[in-house]
Design an enzyme around this catalytic site. Structure first.
Site, PDB file in Angstrom:
ATOM      1  NE  ARG A 132      -6.740   8.079   2.895  1.00 46.41           N
ATOM      2  CZ  ARG A 132      -6.329   8.996   3.770  1.00 46.41           C
ATOM      3  NH1 ARG A 132      -5.909  10.189   3.357  1.00 46.41           N
ATOM      4  NH2 ARG A 132      -6.328   8.738   5.073  1.00 46.41           N
ATOM      5  CE  LYS A 139       0.031  -4.525   3.088  1.00 46.99           C
ATOM      6  NZ  LYS A 139      -0.266  -5.878   2.539  1.00 46.99           N
ATOM      7  CB  THR A 173      -0.895  -0.028   1.263  1.00 47.05           C
ATOM      8  OG1 THR A 173      -1.511   1.239   1.430  1.00 47.05           O
ATOM      9  CG2 THR A 173      -0.097  -0.304   2.532  1.00 47.05           C
ATOM     10  CG  ASP A 174      -1.213   4.962  -0.928  1.00 45.66           C
ATOM     11  OD1 ASP A 174      -1.739   4.354   0.027  1.00 45.66           O
ATOM     12  OD2 ASP A 174      -1.845   5.787  -1.624  1.00 45.66           O
ATOM     13  CD  GLU A 175      -3.464   3.589   4.508  1.00 44.29           C
ATOM     14  OE1 GLU A 175      -3.229   3.459   5.722  1.00 44.29           O
ATOM     15  OE2 GLU A 175      -4.599   3.598   4.024  1.00 44.29           O
ATOM     16  CG  HIS A 232      -7.784  10.831   9.135  1.00 44.83           C
ATOM     17  ND1 HIS A 232      -9.081  11.261   9.010  1.00 44.83           N
ATOM     18  CD2 HIS A 232      -7.525  10.108   8.017  1.00 44.83           C
ATOM     19  CE1 HIS A 232      -9.579  10.822   7.874  1.00 44.83           C
ATOM     20  NE2 HIS A 232      -8.644  10.124   7.248  1.00 44.83           N
ATOM     21  CE1 TYR A 238      -3.462  -2.593   5.769  1.00 50.92           C
ATOM     22  CE2 TYR A 238      -3.280  -0.250   5.257  1.00 50.92           C
ATOM     23  CZ  TYR A 238      -3.343  -1.571   4.843  1.00 50.92           C
ATOM     24  OH  TYR A 238      -3.288  -1.876   3.503  1.00 50.92           O
TER      25      TYR A 238
HETATM   26  P1  NAD Z   1      -9.589  -7.373   2.253  1.00 49.80           P
HETATM   27  O1  NAD Z   1      -9.587  -7.106   3.714  1.00 49.80           O
HETATM   28  O2  NAD Z   1     -10.808  -7.092   1.463  1.00 49.80           O
HETATM   29  O3  NAD Z   1      -9.213  -8.902   1.980  1.00 49.80           O
HETATM   30  C1  NAD Z   1      -8.186  -9.550   2.674  1.00 49.80           C
HETATM   31  C2  NAD Z   1      -8.337 -11.051   2.413  1.00 49.80           C
HETATM   32  O4  NAD Z   1      -7.270 -11.722   3.102  1.00 49.80           O
HETATM   33  C3  NAD Z   1      -9.640 -11.626   2.967  1.00 49.80           C
HETATM   34  O5  NAD Z   1     -10.212 -12.512   2.026  1.00 49.80           O
HETATM   35  C4  NAD Z   1      -9.206 -12.383   4.213  1.00 49.80           C
HETATM   36  O6  NAD Z   1     -10.037 -13.508   4.510  1.00 49.80           O
HETATM   37  C5  NAD Z   1      -7.807 -12.813   3.832  1.00 49.80           C
HETATM   38  N1  NAD Z   1      -6.935 -13.051   4.983  1.00 49.80           N
HETATM   39  C6  NAD Z   1      -6.791 -12.259   6.077  1.00 49.80           C
HETATM   40  N2  NAD Z   1      -5.911 -12.808   6.930  1.00 49.80           N
HETATM   41  C7  NAD Z   1      -5.464 -13.957   6.336  1.00 49.80           C
HETATM   42  C8  NAD Z   1      -4.540 -14.947   6.707  1.00 49.80           C
HETATM   43  N3  NAD Z   1      -3.871 -14.890   7.877  1.00 49.80           N
HETATM   44  N4  NAD Z   1      -4.321 -15.980   5.869  1.00 49.80           N
HETATM   45  C9  NAD Z   1      -5.000 -16.075   4.699  1.00 49.80           C
HETATM   46  N5  NAD Z   1      -5.903 -15.171   4.304  1.00 49.80           N
HETATM   47  C10 NAD Z   1      -6.131 -14.115   5.110  1.00 49.80           C
HETATM   48  O7  NAD Z   1      -8.342  -6.575   1.685  1.00 49.80           O
HETATM   49  P2  NAD Z   1      -8.128  -5.899   0.248  1.00 49.80           P
HETATM   50  O8  NAD Z   1      -8.649  -4.520   0.292  1.00 49.80           O
HETATM   51  O9  NAD Z   1      -8.589  -6.837  -0.788  1.00 49.80           O
HETATM   52  O10 NAD Z   1      -6.537  -5.801   0.228  1.00 49.80           O
HETATM   53  C11 NAD Z   1      -5.740  -6.849  -0.304  1.00 49.80           C
HETATM   54  C12 NAD Z   1      -4.284  -6.473  -0.182  1.00 49.80           C
HETATM   55  O11 NAD Z   1      -4.058  -5.260  -0.903  1.00 49.80           O
HETATM   56  C13 NAD Z   1      -3.846  -6.175   1.260  1.00 49.80           C
HETATM   57  O12 NAD Z   1      -2.529  -6.670   1.419  1.00 49.80           O
HETATM   58  C14 NAD Z   1      -3.855  -4.656   1.352  1.00 49.80           C
HETATM   59  O13 NAD Z   1      -2.913  -4.215   2.293  1.00 49.80           O
HETATM   60  C15 NAD Z   1      -3.456  -4.287  -0.049  1.00 49.80           C
HETATM   61  N6  NAD Z   1      -3.947  -2.986  -0.541  1.00 49.80           N
HETATM   62  C16 NAD Z   1      -5.270  -2.646  -0.423  1.00 49.80           C
HETATM   63  C17 NAD Z   1      -5.715  -1.430  -0.952  1.00 49.80           C
HETATM   64  C18 NAD Z   1      -7.160  -1.027  -0.881  1.00 49.80           C
HETATM   65  O14 NAD Z   1      -7.497   0.113  -1.228  1.00 49.80           O
HETATM   66  N7  NAD Z   1      -8.081  -1.893  -0.464  1.00 49.80           N
HETATM   67  C19 NAD Z   1      -4.810  -0.566  -1.580  1.00 49.80           C
HETATM   68  C20 NAD Z   1      -3.462  -0.947  -1.656  1.00 49.80           C
HETATM   69  C21 NAD Z   1      -3.044  -2.157  -1.152  1.00 49.80           C
HETATM   70  O1  DAU Z   2      -4.194   3.927   0.486  1.00 47.91           O
HETATM   71  C1  DAU Z   2      -4.389   2.545   0.385  1.00 47.91           C
HETATM   72  C2  DAU Z   2      -5.228   2.087   1.555  1.00 47.91           C
HETATM   73  O2  DAU Z   2      -6.559   2.540   1.312  1.00 47.91           O
HETATM   74  C3  DAU Z   2      -5.198   0.575   1.740  1.00 47.91           C
HETATM   75  O3  DAU Z   2      -3.908   0.180   2.073  1.00 47.91           O
HETATM   76  C4  DAU Z   2      -6.173   0.159   2.859  1.00 47.91           C
HETATM   77  O4  DAU Z   2      -6.218  -1.251   2.960  1.00 47.91           O
HETATM   78  C5  DAU Z   2      -7.544   0.683   2.501  1.00 47.91           C
HETATM   79  O5  DAU Z   2      -8.451   0.371   3.540  1.00 47.91           O
HETATM   80  C6  DAU Z   2      -7.507   2.191   2.273  1.00 47.91           C
HETATM   81  O6  DAU Z   2      -7.243   2.893   3.509  1.00 47.91           O
HETATM   82  P1  DAU Z   2      -7.999   4.265   3.876  1.00 47.91           P
HETATM   83  O7  DAU Z   2      -7.947   4.450   5.338  1.00 47.91           O
HETATM   84  O8  DAU Z   2      -7.543   5.374   3.025  1.00 47.91           O
HETATM   85  O9  DAU Z   2      -9.494   3.843   3.368  1.00 47.91           O
HETATM   86  P2  DAU Z   2     -10.942   4.043   4.029  1.00 47.91           P
HETATM   87  O10 DAU Z   2     -11.934   3.626   2.994  1.00 47.91           O
HETATM   88  O11 DAU Z   2     -11.040   3.414   5.368  1.00 47.91           O
HETATM   89  O12 DAU Z   2     -11.017   5.602   4.197  1.00 47.91           O
HETATM   90  C7  DAU Z   2     -10.840   6.483   3.091  1.00 47.91           C
HETATM   91  C8  DAU Z   2     -10.895   7.904   3.628  1.00 47.91           C
HETATM   92  O13 DAU Z   2     -12.241   8.170   4.057  1.00 47.91           O
HETATM   93  C9  DAU Z   2     -10.023   8.130   4.838  1.00 47.91           C
HETATM   94  O14 DAU Z   2      -9.477   9.436   4.780  1.00 47.91           O
HETATM   95  C10 DAU Z   2     -10.971   8.007   6.018  1.00 47.91           C
HETATM   96  C11 DAU Z   2     -12.288   8.500   5.452  1.00 47.91           C
HETATM   97  N1  DAU Z   2     -13.508   7.875   6.018  1.00 47.91           N
HETATM   98  C12 DAU Z   2     -13.567   6.531   6.065  1.00 47.91           C
HETATM   99  C13 DAU Z   2     -14.681   5.897   6.587  1.00 47.91           C
HETATM  100  C14 DAU Z   2     -14.756   4.381   6.672  1.00 47.91           C
HETATM  101  C15 DAU Z   2     -14.561   8.673   6.446  1.00 47.91           C
HETATM  102  O15 DAU Z   2     -14.509   9.911   6.373  1.00 47.91           O
HETATM  103  N2  DAU Z   2     -15.656   8.052   6.962  1.00 47.91           N
HETATM  104  C16 DAU Z   2     -15.754   6.693   7.064  1.00 47.91           C
HETATM  105  O16 DAU Z   2     -16.790   6.193   7.578  1.00 47.91           O
END
Ligand code: NAD
Ligand code: DAU
Length: 359
Positions: A222, A162, A132-134, A293, A158
């Site tokens: 974001r 990562k 992730t970019d985080e 945040h 988180y």
């Molecule tokens: P998600 O939470 O939707 O899915 C995670 C999956 O991993 C789930 O199916 C869960 O059951 C599985 N899992 C969790 N713990 C596990 C374990 N110990 N062993 C096997 N499986 C396990 O997450 P996502 O949003 O699909 O993110 C996937 C990957 O991409 C993560 O590594 C996250 O850090 C990264 N990522 C997410 C975003 C985003 O915006 N969602 C952006 C950049 C990177």
């Molecule tokens: O940047 C990549 C990341 O993006 C991934 O690594 C994470 O797995 C993914 O969850 C996401 O993280 P964020 O914290 O940016 O996503 P989230 O959807 O939780 O929140 C997006 C923005 O919106 C953040 O600034 C918080 C805000 N927010 C979120 C929720 C859930 C609100 O204002 N209200 C809300 O209820």
């Protein structure tokens, strides 16, 4: 054959579906099925022999070793993680277990397997870590976007977990020569996004007539990428990425949260107007901010674009419309994920944050 971990979650499931839509190469999908993993995401693959689903933990060394020996994948793509920042603030333990310890154990199992391969299989093998970019921390309004050289400054449990996993992956390459690749992507959105995250939560709450909780002043920024563009970037890095390198993935789509929420509301006004004629934006409620945040993320994806020729297919306008349409067409999926555990989470997270003000 490839081994995907976390392939029942949001990005992993999109990846598996897209992979099998454009390739005949089978996928072994190892997923623990936490609250975020959902086999309904993979329903269209029922009866498809190219998809082998295994419920299990990436930290289960014996299980991973068995899968590697049995299926001899040419690549492992690690999506498995705890992924929600707010949950990491309420309970960091699971994040350390899966994202740090789990990644470490997975790397060790893969290293042992890879060490025993013959020279040609060893040469083509890849371990791709999805991150992730985080990990880079937070930007001020006028800072340039994150490049791959930006120092790691994670701010939440988180992102710290990562960042730790990214460091482990790097070290396993540097020390043991494991053929790794890492991608650091910005915020994804699209189908199968669990409605704890901003965009699906806003859609689901809007349709249910509930408040739309915007944290703080709603001006956090974001950088949004349609999930299928993230999947195409991962396929491209797997195919042609240089070993040991990290690649930033993003679509140059920086937006403040409040703009995202207003866009979702406007699309719903158009596609599913409220029965009372009111605007969905009237449901916006400012609530207590997320602790620590991060103010702004922005990804500089020029390395991936220049070196590997990757470009996103969707603009934010096309991607967000597709996303809202998908949620409107999949009320059954939404109902299915809103289990008792989901309702408990919403209660935990938003009951205390609710001393906000309506827009
Ligand atoms: P998600 O939470 O939707 O899915 C995670 C999956 O991993 C789930 O199916 C869960 O059951 C599985 N899992 C969790 N713990 C596990 C374990 N110990 N062993 C096997 N499986 C396990 O997450 P996502 O949003 O699909 O993110 C996937 C990957 O991409 C993560 O590594 C996250 O850090 C990264 N990522 C997410 C975003 C985003 O915006 N969602 C952006 C950049 C990177
Ligand atoms: O940047 C990549 C990341 O993006 C991934 O690594 C994470 O797995 C993914 O969850 C996401 O993280 P964020 O914290 O940016 O996503 P989230 O959807 O939780 O929140 C997006 C923005 O919106 C953040 O600034 C918080 C805000 N927010 C979120 C929720 C859930 C609100 O204002 N209200 C809300 O209820």
């Amino acid at each position: 054959m490839i081994l995907v971990t976390g392939g029942a979650g949001f990005i992993g499931a999109n990846f598996v579906l897209d992979w099998l839509a454009c390739s005949s190469e089978p996928v072994v999908n190892l997923d623990k099925l936490t609250y975020a993993g959902n086999l309904h995401n993979l329903r269209s693959l029922e009866g498809d022999a190219r998809h082998v689903f295994v419920q299990g933990d990436i930290g289960d060394t014996a299980l991973v070793a068995r899968l590697l020996a049995e299926h001899q994948p040419r690549a492992v793509i690690n999506f498995a993680a705890e992924s929600h920042v707010d949950r990491s603030i309420h309970g960091p333990e699971d994040f350390i277990q899966t994202n740090v310890v789990g990644t470490f154990r997975l790397l060790e199992a893969v290293r042992k397997h890879w060490s025993g391969l013959d020279a040609s299989d060893k040469g083509v093998f890849r371990f791709l870590h999805v991150s992730t970019d985080e990990v880079y921390g937070s930007l001020a309004a006028t800072d340039p976007a994150f490049t791959e050289q930006h120092p790691f400054e994670p701010n939440s449990p988180y992102s710290a977990s990562k960042a730790a996993s990214d460091h482990l992956v790097r070290a396993w390459h540097h020390t043991y020569g494991l053929p790794v690749l890492t991608t650091n992507c910005s915020n994804n959105y699209g189908p199968y996004h669990f409605p704890e995250k901003l965009i699906p939560l806003m859609i689901v709450n809007a349709l249910a007539g509930k408040p739309l909780p915007v944290y703080g002043d709603g001006m956090q920024v974001r950088d949004w990428l349609y999930v299928k563009d993230h999947c195409s970037a991962i396929r491209r890095v797997l195919e042609a990425g240089r070993l040991g390198e990290t690649y930033n993935v993003g679509g140059w789509n920086e937006k403040p949260n409040i703009e995202i929420v207003n866009t979702v509301c406007a699309l719903l006004d158009e596609l599913r107007p409220r029965a009372d004629g009111q605007r969905y934006a009237s449901q916006i409620t400012y609530v207590t901010d997320r602790p620590g945040h991060d103010r702004r993320y922005a990804i500089d994806a020029r390395k991936l674009e220049a070196e590997l020729g990757w470009k996103p297919a969707e603009t934010f306008d096309t991607g967000i419309r597709k996303t809202v349409e998908w949620y409107l067409a999949h009320a059954d999926w939404v109902a299915n994920v809103q289990t008792g555990a989901y309702r408990e989470w919403v209660q935990t997270q938003y009951a205390s944050a609710a001393q906000g003000t309506a827009a």
